[in-house]
Write a protein that holds these residues in place. Structure first.
Motif, PDB file in Angstrom:
ATOM      1  N   ARG A   1      -0.213  -4.914  -9.642  1.00  0.00           N
ATOM      2  CA  ARG A   1       0.524  -5.630  -8.590  1.00  0.00           C
ATOM      3  C   ARG A   1       1.343  -4.651  -7.742  1.00  0.00           C
ATOM      4  NH1 ARG A   1       1.592 -10.961  -7.907  1.00  0.00           N
ATOM      5  NH2 ARG A   1       3.420 -11.540  -6.672  1.00  0.00           N
ATOM      6  N   ALA A   2       1.986  -3.689  -8.407  1.00  0.00           N
ATOM      7  CA  ALA A   2       2.785  -2.699  -7.674  1.00  0.00           C
ATOM      8  C   ALA A   2       1.889  -1.826  -6.794  1.00  0.00           C
ATOM      9  CB  ALA A   2       3.568  -1.833  -8.657  1.00  0.00           C
ATOM     10  N   GLU A   3       0.741  -1.431  -7.319  1.00  0.00           N
ATOM     11  CA  GLU A   3      -0.200  -0.600  -6.549  1.00  0.00           C
ATOM     12  C   GLU A   3      -0.706  -1.354  -5.329  1.00  0.00           C
ATOM     13  OE1 GLU A   3      -1.626   2.691  -5.556  1.00  0.00           O
ATOM     14  OE2 GLU A   3      -1.462   2.793  -7.741  1.00  0.00           O
ATOM     15  N   THR A   4      -1.041  -2.612  -5.536  1.00  0.00           N
ATOM     16  CA  THR A   4      -1.542  -3.434  -4.431  1.00  0.00           C
ATOM     17  C   THR A   4      -0.478  -3.601  -3.344  1.00  0.00           C
ATOM     18  OG1 THR A   4      -2.963  -4.648  -5.976  1.00  0.00           O
ATOM     19  CG2 THR A   4      -2.566  -5.651  -3.834  1.00  0.00           C
TER      20      THR A   4
ATOM     21  N   ASP B   1      -3.337   5.230  -0.164  1.00  0.00           N
ATOM     22  CA  ASP B   1      -3.964   5.740   1.061  1.00  0.00           C
ATOM     23  C   ASP B   1      -5.482   5.754   0.975  1.00  0.00           C
ATOM     24  OD1 ASP B   1      -4.147   7.703  -0.843  1.00  0.00           O
ATOM     25  OD2 ASP B   1      -3.573   9.359   0.473  1.00  0.00           O
ATOM     26  N   LYS B   2      -6.036   5.101  -0.055  1.00  0.00           N
ATOM     27  CA  LYS B   2      -7.495   5.050  -0.225  1.00  0.00           C
ATOM     28  C   LYS B   2      -8.047   3.775   0.388  1.00  0.00           C
ATOM     29  CE  LYS B   2      -7.658   8.792  -2.877  1.00  0.00           C
ATOM     30  NZ  LYS B   2      -6.230   9.138  -2.945  1.00  0.00           N
TER      31      LYS B   2
ATOM     32  N   ALA C   1     -10.215   0.130   0.519  1.00  0.00           N
ATOM     33  CA  ALA C   1     -10.121  -1.058  -0.332  1.00  0.00           C
ATOM     34  C   ALA C   1     -11.107  -0.995  -1.486  1.00  0.00           C
ATOM     35  CB  ALA C   1     -10.378  -2.309   0.508  1.00  0.00           C
ATOM     36  N   ASP C   2     -12.267  -0.374  -1.274  1.00  0.00           N
ATOM     37  CA  ASP C   2     -13.240  -0.273  -2.367  1.00  0.00           C
ATOM     38  C   ASP C   2     -12.672   0.565  -3.506  1.00  0.00           C
ATOM     39  OD1 ASP C   2     -13.206   1.974  -0.759  1.00  0.00           O
ATOM     40  OD2 ASP C   2     -15.370   2.312  -0.839  1.00  0.00           O
ATOM     41  N   THR C   3     -12.018   1.674  -3.171  1.00  0.00           N
ATOM     42  CA  THR C   3     -11.403   2.525  -4.195  1.00  0.00           C
ATOM     43  C   THR C   3     -10.245   1.802  -4.867  1.00  0.00           C
ATOM     44  OG1 THR C   3     -11.999   4.507  -2.943  1.00  0.00           O
ATOM     45  CG2 THR C   3     -10.300   4.759  -4.621  1.00  0.00           C
ATOM     46  N   LEU C   4      -9.460   1.060  -4.080  1.00  0.00           N
ATOM     47  CA  LEU C   4      -8.346   0.302  -4.644  1.00  0.00           C
ATOM     48  C   LEU C   4      -8.830  -0.704  -5.675  1.00  0.00           C
ATOM     49  CD1 LEU C   4      -5.289  -0.604  -4.533  1.00  0.00           C
ATOM     50  CD2 LEU C   4      -6.082  -2.361  -2.928  1.00  0.00           C
TER      51      LEU C   4
ATOM     52  N   LEU D   1     -10.291  -5.899   2.206  1.00  0.00           N
ATOM     53  CA  LEU D   1     -10.366  -6.286   0.794  1.00  0.00           C
ATOM     54  C   LEU D   1     -11.566  -7.187   0.533  1.00  0.00           C
ATOM     55  CD1 LEU D   1      -6.581  -7.014   0.184  1.00  0.00           C
ATOM     56  CD2 LEU D   1      -7.926  -5.297  -1.044  1.00  0.00           C
ATOM     57  N   LEU D   2     -11.783  -8.163   1.398  1.00  0.00           N
ATOM     58  CA  LEU D   2     -12.902  -9.084   1.208  1.00  0.00           C
ATOM     59  C   LEU D   2     -14.238  -8.361   1.311  1.00  0.00           C
ATOM     60  CD1 LEU D   2     -11.411 -12.083   3.181  1.00  0.00           C
ATOM     61  CD2 LEU D   2     -12.111 -12.148   0.766  1.00  0.00           C
ATOM     62  N   ALA D   3     -14.334  -7.431   2.231  1.00  0.00           N
ATOM     63  CA  ALA D   3     -15.582  -6.670   2.357  1.00  0.00           C
ATOM     64  C   ALA D   3     -15.853  -5.844   1.105  1.00  0.00           C
ATOM     65  CB  ALA D   3     -15.511  -5.763   3.590  1.00  0.00           C
ATOM     66  N   ALA D   4     -14.792  -5.277   0.543  1.00  0.00           N
ATOM     67  CA  ALA D   4     -14.953  -4.438  -0.647  1.00  0.00           C
ATOM     68  C   ALA D   4     -15.235  -5.266  -1.895  1.00  0.00           C
ATOM     69  CB  ALA D   4     -13.689  -3.603  -0.856  1.00  0.00           C
ATOM     70  N   ALA D   5     -14.918  -6.568  -1.851  1.00  0.00           N
ATOM     71  CA  ALA D   5     -15.109  -7.411  -3.030  1.00  0.00           C
ATOM     72  C   ALA D   5     -16.559  -7.851  -3.211  1.00  0.00           C
ATOM     73  CB  ALA D   5     -14.211  -8.645  -2.934  1.00  0.00           C
TER      74      ALA D   5
END
Length: 481
Positions: free
Chosen positions: A318-321, A299-300, A302-305, A337-341
C-alpha cells in the motif's frame, strides 16, 4: 501460480535527510568530526596514522572526556574513524621533519559534514561502519605476549582466528536481525533477545531439544555478540541493552542461555535503529543481496510496480503504491495500471488484484479509465466491482462467463498472495454458495489457472461433498486442456 518470492521483504526507510541527521548525531562519528576539526600541524601521529600516545589525553579533553585510560581509548577509536573516513589527512613521517612522527590536517571529506548532500554524509557514515565492523570482528587479545612471534609480529595462527568466518558470522547475525525487523512490514520497534539471536545462528532448524554442547556454543556466541554490539552501538547501528553483569557467577564465566522468559532481558536485548536498517541494507546490496526498499518502484512503469507488489506484504504494498501514484496524474496512472493488469501469464491474477487495490487509492479520478474496460474480458469484472464499491448506479450486469472467470481469477490471486487460510476458505465457500452449480460451470472457464484453482478449492472447502465436486471439476478442466 506465482512461486518466486524474494529472500527479504521490503524495508521502510527514513528519508535520506533524517538518516543523515542520525548519522551525524551518532556518538562515534560526532567524536570523529570533532577531532578532525581539532587536528592541525601540531597533531602528532604514528607510522600507522594513529594518534601519538602523548596526544591522547588532549584529544580526550577535546571530546569532553576524562584524560584517563578510558578517555584515551575513546579518543583513539574516534581518531581512527576520522582517518579512515577521510575526515583527517595524515602526512607520513617520511614527508616531514618530525622524526618518527607524522602530522595531520583536516581532510577533504570534513567539508561534507556541513556542505555535503545527505547521501554524502551517509557515505561517510558507511565508511565509519566499515571501520567499526572490522574492529568488532577482530580477535580478542587477552594477553598479547602469548601471540607475538619471533619476528615481533602477531601470530594469527596461534589465535585460532578465522577472519572470514568471524565476519560471516556477524554478517549473518545482523542479517537475521534485519529480517526480524522488516518481516511483515515491521518497523523494528521491538528489541530481540540476545539468546534468540545467537541461537538463530547455531541451533539447527530441525533440532528439537538443544544438546549441552549446542547450548554451550550459544552461550559463547552470546558473549561474543555482547562485545560486538557494545562496539556497534556508538556508530548508531543498534540500540543495545548489554548482558547484566550480575548474571556472571564469577569473573570469566559465561552465562547459560535463559530458561525463564521473564529474565530474558537481562541476557541482552538489541534492535536495529532506522540508521542501522539503512546500513545493513547498504551492506547487503553491496554483497549482491536482493534487499528491496519501499519506494524502489515509484519511478518504474506500472508493469514493474504490479509485478513487484506480488512480493510485498500488504502494508508495504500500500505504501509503495501510494508513492507510485503520487508521481503521476491520477487518470493517466489509472490507465497505465489497467493496461499492465492484462495478461494470461502465471502472475496476472495477482497483478489484477493489486491493480484493483491501487485504483481504490486513486479515487473518483480513475472512473473514466475504469469505464473504458467494462467490455474487456480480463478487466470487465474488476471494473464492475470497482464501480459497485463506489456506489455507481449504472453498472451493466456482467455476462455469466465473466462472473465465473472473475471468480477463478480472484481465487487464483488470493492463492498467490499467500493470505490467511481461514479468509481464503471463507472466500471459496462464499463464491460456491452464491452460485448454484458453480463447479458445473467453473471447469469450462477459459482461464489458465482454472484446473489449479479448482484443485485448491477441493483442498480448502470444508464441506466434503463440495470438495469432492471441486476435485471432479478440476479433473474435467485438465481433461479438456
Amino acid at each position: 501460480m506465482v512461486s518466486d518470492r524474494p529472500t527479504l521483504p521490503p524495508v521502510r526507510l527514513h528519508s535520506d535527510a533524517e538518516l543523515a541527521r542520525d548519522a551525524l548525531a551518532s556518538p562515534l562519528l560526532a567524536r570523529a568530526v570533532r577531532l578532525a576539526r581539532w587536528a592541525g600541524p601540531d597533531t602528532r601521529v604514528g607510522a600507522g596514522g594513529e594518534l601519538a600516545d602523548e596526544q591522547l589525553p588532549e584529544a580526550a579533553r577535546v571530546l569532553g572526556l576524562e584524560p584517563d585510560k578510558d578517555g584515551a581509548a575513546y579518543a583513539s577509536e574516534a581518531w581512527r574513524v576520522a582517518v579512515d573516513t577521510g575526515l583527517v589527512d595524515v602526512v607520513e613521517p617520511s614527508e616531514t621533519e618530525e622524526g618518527d612522527h607524522g602530522t595531520a590536517t583536516a581532510g577533504e571529506n570534513l567539508a561534507l559534514v556541513t556542505g555535503g548532500a545527505p547521501q554524502d554524509v551517509l557515505g561517510l557514515w558507511l565508511d565509519g561502519l566499515d571501520v567499526v565492523f572490522a574492529d568488532a570482528t577482530a580477535p580478542v587479545l587477552d594477553d598479547i605476549a602469548d601471540v607475538i612471534g619471533e619476528n615481533g609480529e602477531i601470530d594469527f595462527d596461534a589465535l585460532d582466528w578465522d577472519p572470514e568466518a568471524e565476519a560471516e558470522f556477524l554478517e549473518g547475525v545482523l542479517g537475521n536481525l534485519y529480517l526480524l525487523t522488516v518481516a511483515e512490514g515491521g518497523s523494528g520497534e521491538g528489541p530481540v533477545p540476545l539468546p534468540a539471536l545467537a541461537a538463530s545462528m547455531i541451533v539447527p532448524d530441525d533440532m528439537g531439544e538443544p544438546t549441552d554442547d549446542v547450548l554451550e556454543q550459544v552461550s559463547e556466541a552470546m558473549m561474543r555478540l555482547d562485545d560486538q554490539f557494545r562496539l556497534l552501538e556508538p556508530i548508531g547501528l543498534v540500540a543495545y541493552q548489554p548482558v547484566d553483569e550480575a548474571l556472571m557467577a564469577e569473573e570469566g564465566e559465561e552465562p547459560a542461555p535463559p530458561v525463564d522468559d521473564e529474565d530474558v532481558s537481562r541476557y541482552g536485548m538489541v534492535r536495529l535503529t532506522p540508521l542501522g536498517l539503512y546500513g545493513i541494507r547498504a551492506r547487503m546490496l553491496e554483497a549482491g543481496v536482493d534487499a528491496p526498499a519501499v519506494g524502489d518502484l515509484a519511478d518504474k512503469g506500472a508493469d514493474t510496480l504490479l509485478d513487484g507488489l506480488a512480493q510485498y506484504p500488504e502494508p508495504s504494498a500500500r505504501a509503495e503504491t501510494a508513492l507510485w501514484l503520487a508521481r503521476r496524474d491520477p487518470l493517466a496512472g489509472a490507465r497505465e495500471l489497467l493496461a499492465a493488469a492484462r495478461g494470461t501469464d502465471a502472475g496476472s491474477p495477482l497483478r489484477r488484484l493489486h491493480c484493483q487495490q491501487a485504483l481504490s487509492l486513486v479515487g473518483a479520478d480513475a472512473e473514466p479509465a475504469v469505464r473504458d474496460v467494462l467490455d474487456d474480458p480480463e478487466l470487465g469484472g474488476l471494473a464492475r466491482v470497482w464501480l459497485a464499491e463506489r456506489g455507481a448506479s449504472d453498472v451493466p450486469p456482467p455476462p455469466e462467463a465473466m462472473i465465473f472467470w472473475l471468480a477463478i481469477d480472484t481465487i487464483a490471486a488470493q492463492l498467490d498472495a499467500d493470505g490467511d487460510l481461514e479468509e481464503l476458505q471463507d472466500l471459496v465457500e462464499g463464491l460456491t454458495g452464491q452460485h448454484s452449480g458453480f463447479f458445473d460451470a467453473a471447469w469450462r472457464v477459459n482461464h489458465p489457472s482454472t484446473a489449479e484453482v479448482l484443485e485448491a478449492m477441493g483442498r480448502l472447502h470444508r464441506d466434503k461433498q463440495a470438495a469432492k465436486e471441486a476435485r471432479k471439476a478440476a479433473f474435467k478442466a485438465r481433461s479438456q486442456g
